[in-house]
Scaffold this motif. Structure first.
Motif, PDB file in Angstrom:
ATOM      1  N   CYS A   1       0.838  -1.201   0.000  1.00 28.09           N
ATOM      2  CA  CYS A   1       0.000   0.000   0.000  1.00 28.09           C
ATOM      3  C   CYS A   1       0.871   1.249   0.000  1.00 28.09           C
ATOM      4  CB  CYS A   1      -0.938  -0.010   1.206  1.00 28.09           C
ATOM      5  SG  CYS A   1      -2.012   1.428   1.317  1.00 28.09           S
ATOM      6  N   TYR A   2       1.950   1.229   0.781  1.00 28.88           N
ATOM      7  CA  TYR A   2       2.797   2.422   0.827  1.00 28.88           C
ATOM      8  C   TYR A   2       3.529   2.632  -0.492  1.00 28.88           C
ATOM      9  CZ  TYR A   2       5.244   6.292   2.889  1.00 28.88           C
ATOM     10  OH  TYR A   2       5.691   7.560   3.158  1.00 28.88           O
ATOM     11  N   VAL A   3       3.940   1.536  -1.127  1.00 29.53           N
ATOM     12  CA  VAL A   3       4.550   1.657  -2.452  1.00 29.53           C
ATOM     13  C   VAL A   3       3.557   2.296  -3.427  1.00 29.53           C
ATOM     14  CG1 VAL A   3       5.480   0.380  -4.423  1.00 29.53           C
ATOM     15  CG2 VAL A   3       6.136  -0.267  -2.104  1.00 29.53           C
TER      16      VAL A   3
ATOM     17  N   CYS B   1       1.822  15.790   0.648  1.00 28.84           N
ATOM     18  CA  CYS B   1       1.641  14.355   0.900  1.00 28.84           C
ATOM     19  C   CYS B   1       2.386  13.520  -0.136  1.00 28.84           C
ATOM     20  CB  CYS B   1       0.154  14.001   0.885  1.00 28.84           C
ATOM     21  SG  CYS B   1      -0.772  14.644   2.291  1.00 28.84           S
ATOM     22  N   ALA B   2       2.411  13.992  -1.377  1.00 26.10           N
ATOM     23  CA  ALA B   2       3.121  13.271  -2.431  1.00 26.10           C
ATOM     24  C   ALA B   2       4.613  13.209  -2.120  1.00 26.10           C
ATOM     25  CB  ALA B   2       2.881  13.937  -3.777  1.00 26.10           C
ATOM     26  N   VAL B   3       5.184  14.338  -1.683  1.00 27.51           N
ATOM     27  CA  VAL B   3       6.615  14.375  -1.350  1.00 27.51           C
ATOM     28  C   VAL B   3       6.915  13.451  -0.174  1.00 27.51           C
ATOM     29  CG1 VAL B   3       8.469  15.844  -0.479  1.00 27.51           C
ATOM     30  CG2 VAL B   3       6.956  16.693  -2.283  1.00 27.51           C
ATOM     31  N   LEU B   4       6.081  13.488   0.854  1.00 26.13           N
ATOM     32  CA  LEU B   4       6.291  12.630   2.023  1.00 26.13           C
ATOM     33  C   LEU B   4       6.186  11.155   1.643  1.00 26.13           C
ATOM     34  CD1 LEU B   4       6.747  12.177   5.010  1.00 26.13           C
ATOM     35  CD2 LEU B   4       4.298  12.551   5.402  1.00 26.13           C
ATOM     36  N   ALA B   5       5.227  10.821   0.804  1.00 26.93           N
ATOM     37  CA  ALA B   5       5.057   9.431   0.377  1.00 26.93           C
ATOM     38  C   ALA B   5       6.279   8.945  -0.400  1.00 26.93           C
ATOM     39  CB  ALA B   5       3.800   9.283  -0.471  1.00 26.93           C
ATOM     40  N   ILE B   6       6.805   9.797  -1.259  1.00 25.07           N
ATOM     41  CA  ILE B   6       7.966   9.412  -2.071  1.00 25.07           C
ATOM     42  C   ILE B   6       9.212   9.256  -1.199  1.00 25.07           C
ATOM     43  CG2 ILE B   6       9.509  10.168  -3.926  1.00 25.07           C
ATOM     44  CD1 ILE B   6       7.037  11.602  -5.152  1.00 25.07           C
ATOM     45  N   VAL B   7       9.412  10.209  -0.283  1.00 25.31           N
ATOM     46  CA  VAL B   7      10.584  10.143   0.598  1.00 25.31           C
ATOM     47  C   VAL B   7      10.479   8.934   1.527  1.00 25.31           C
ATOM     48  CG1 VAL B   7      11.819  11.305   2.460  1.00 25.31           C
ATOM     49  CG2 VAL B   7      11.019  12.618   0.490  1.00 25.31           C
ATOM     50  N   GLY B   8       9.294   8.694   2.050  1.00 26.49           N
ATOM     51  CA  GLY B   8       9.113   7.611   3.022  1.00 26.49           C
ATOM     52  C   GLY B   8       9.234   6.222   2.452  1.00 26.49           C
TER      53      GLY B   8
ATOM     54  N   LEU C   1      10.657  -5.139  13.344  1.00 28.10           N
ATOM     55  CA  LEU C   1       9.550  -4.547  14.103  1.00 28.10           C
ATOM     56  C   LEU C   1       9.665  -3.028  14.160  1.00 28.10           C
ATOM     57  CD1 LEU C   1       9.455  -7.575  14.996  1.00 28.10           C
ATOM     58  CD2 LEU C   1       8.615  -6.771  17.196  1.00 28.10           C
ATOM     59  N   THR C   2      10.879  -2.541  14.371  1.00 26.01           N
ATOM     60  CA  THR C   2      11.075  -1.094  14.462  1.00 26.01           C
ATOM     61  C   THR C   2      10.765  -0.403  13.141  1.00 26.01           C
ATOM     62  OG1 THR C   2      12.812  -1.447  16.122  1.00 26.01           O
ATOM     63  CG2 THR C   2      12.718   0.713  15.062  1.00 26.01           C
ATOM     64  N   SER C   3      11.204  -0.986  12.034  1.00 24.03           N
ATOM     65  CA  SER C   3      10.932  -0.389  10.722  1.00 24.03           C
ATOM     66  C   SER C   3       9.444  -0.449  10.378  1.00 24.03           C
ATOM     67  CB  SER C   3      11.769  -1.079   9.634  1.00 24.03           C
ATOM     68  OG  SER C   3      11.584  -2.486   9.642  1.00 24.03           O
ATOM     69  N   MET C   4       8.747  -1.480  10.843  1.00 28.11           N
ATOM     70  CA  MET C   4       7.299  -1.529  10.652  1.00 28.11           C
ATOM     71  C   MET C   4       6.608  -0.462  11.495  1.00 28.11           C
ATOM     72  SD  MET C   4       6.032  -3.640   8.413  1.00 28.11           S
ATOM     73  CE  MET C   4       4.332  -3.817   8.940  1.00 28.11           C
ATOM     74  N   LEU C   5       7.116  -0.196  12.689  1.00 28.11           N
ATOM     75  CA  LEU C   5       6.562   0.863  13.522  1.00 28.11           C
ATOM     76  C   LEU C   5       6.773   2.227  12.861  1.00 28.11           C
ATOM     77  CD1 LEU C   5       5.202   1.620  16.209  1.00 28.11           C
ATOM     78  CD2 LEU C   5       7.483   1.787  17.226  1.00 28.11           C
ATOM     79  N   ILE C   6       7.939   2.407  12.239  1.00 23.25           N
ATOM     80  CA  ILE C   6       8.195   3.643  11.495  1.00 23.25           C
ATOM     81  C   ILE C   6       7.206   3.780  10.341  1.00 23.25           C
ATOM     82  CG2 ILE C   6       9.862   4.808   9.992  1.00 23.25           C
ATOM     83  CD1 ILE C   6      12.080   3.639  11.762  1.00 23.25           C
ATOM     84  N   LEU C   7       6.879   2.659   9.689  1.00 24.61           N
ATOM     85  CA  LEU C   7       5.898   2.680   8.605  1.00 24.61           C
ATOM     86  C   LEU C   7       4.550   3.172   9.110  1.00 24.61           C
ATOM     87  CD1 LEU C   7       5.181   2.008   5.649  1.00 24.61           C
ATOM     88  CD2 LEU C   7       4.610  -0.310   6.417  1.00 24.61           C
ATOM     89  N   LEU C   8       4.155   2.735  10.296  1.00 25.74           N
ATOM     90  CA  LEU C   8       2.890   3.192  10.879  1.00 25.74           C
ATOM     91  C   LEU C   8       2.925   4.691  11.115  1.00 25.74           C
ATOM     92  CD1 LEU C   8       0.102   2.480  12.037  1.00 25.74           C
ATOM     93  CD2 LEU C   8       1.210   2.060  14.242  1.00 25.74           C
ATOM     94  N   PHE C   9       4.062   5.204  11.610  1.00 25.29           N
ATOM     95  CA  PHE C   9       4.195   6.640  11.838  1.00 25.29           C
ATOM     96  C   PHE C   9       4.154   7.416  10.523  1.00 25.29           C
ATOM     97  CE2 PHE C   9       6.672   5.681  15.980  1.00 25.29           C
ATOM     98  CZ  PHE C   9       5.476   5.571  16.671  1.00 25.29           C
ATOM     99  N   LEU C  10       4.709   6.832   9.463  1.00 28.20           N
ATOM    100  CA  LEU C  10       4.648   7.479   8.150  1.00 28.20           C
ATOM    101  C   LEU C  10       3.200   7.594   7.670  1.00 28.20           C
ATOM    102  CD1 LEU C  10       7.703   5.834   6.352  1.00 28.20           C
ATOM    103  CD2 LEU C  10       7.423   8.270   6.862  1.00 28.20           C
TER     104      LEU C  10
END
Length: 251
Positions: free
Chosen positions: A71-73, A160-167, A130-139
């Motif tokens: 979904c994030y991709v 939002c587009a810029v944040l999505a691309i960077v994240g 687990l930590t990187s998945m938690l970061i994904l939730l924060f993103l």
């Protein structure tokens, strides 16, 4: 090359029509696949030789984790399309998919904690995966908050587009964290590119669950996008005609 189909994707009217045809099928497949996969996995799949029946949380955890990352991709792709081709429908997809992705990430984290308690003896460890998945939730939370905080729709879409691309850089970190660092989390349980290590009685229902989750995501996303399109295009003549048709059918 004929790019007519690509430009049609940016048409709210065309999207509303085609999504209305796809929605019933996606909903039907989601119910069937998840129903069959869940019953098969929880009731009929054999227990794991090491983890026993506790492994069955896999039938929720793995599909949710895969969908959360996919979904994030998709959000990042929507961000690129919105910035480069200025398609407003890309922002609609981004805004509507973000809450679904957040929920899937939360489900993955909760089910992972439930699975980790009998396996690791702890609900949570600061493991790389687990930590990187938690970061994904924060993103995801950041995207949702940013979209609601900026009143101007065009400015919010760009931010939002810029944040999505960077994240999106976090996605390969999630995927390869178990290979790059010494972690407690096991390697990939299930992929669509390699032969599963599990017997067919265990991975077949998992495959059904993964497909069912993606159909569920598609159905919910289309429903949310259709509603958002109607809100944004409320003054368009085709929306007024659609509303009148719906009211007439109900009457």
């Amino acid at each position: 090359m004929n790019w007519t189909w690509f430009h049609k994707l940016g048409s709210p009217k065309w999207f509303y029509g085609i999504s209305g045809k796809l929605l019933p099928w996606l909903s039907l497949f989601a119910v069937l696949l998840i129903g069959i996969g869940l019953v098969w996995g929880l009731a009929f799949a054999p227990p794991d030789y090491q983890q026993g029946n506790s492994f069955r949380i896999i039938y929720i955890h793995v599909p949710a984790a895969m969908l959360a990352q996919s979904c994030y991709v998709m959000l990042a792709v929507c961000g690129v399309v919105g910035l480069v081709w200025k398609m407003k429908l890309a922002d609609v997809a981004l805004q509507c998919a973000a809450p679904i992705g957040a929920w899937m990430t939360a489900v993955a984290l909760v089910t992972g904690a439930i699975w980790g308690k009998p396996t690791w003896g702890s609900w949570w460890v600061w493991d790389a995966r687990l930590t990187s998945m938690l970061i994904l939730l924060f993103l995801y939370f950041g995207l949702i908050a940013l979209g609601n905080a900026i009143s101007n729709r065009d400015s919010a879409a760009k931010a939002c587009a810029v944040l999505a691309i960077v994240g999106v850089i976090n996605i390969p970190i999630i995927k390869y964290s178990v290979e790059w660092w010494n972690t407690l989390h096991q390697g990939a349980t299930f992929t669509l590119t390699e032969k599963p290590a599990m017997p067919v009685e265990m991975w077949a229902p998992l495959l059904l669950m993964v497909l069912g989750f993606y159909c569920f995501f598609g159905a919910v996303l289309l429903m949310r996008m259709r509603l958002e399109v109607l809100k944004r295009e409320a003054r368009a003549s085709w929306v007024k005609a659609e509303v009148q048709t719906s009211l007439g059918a109900r009457g």
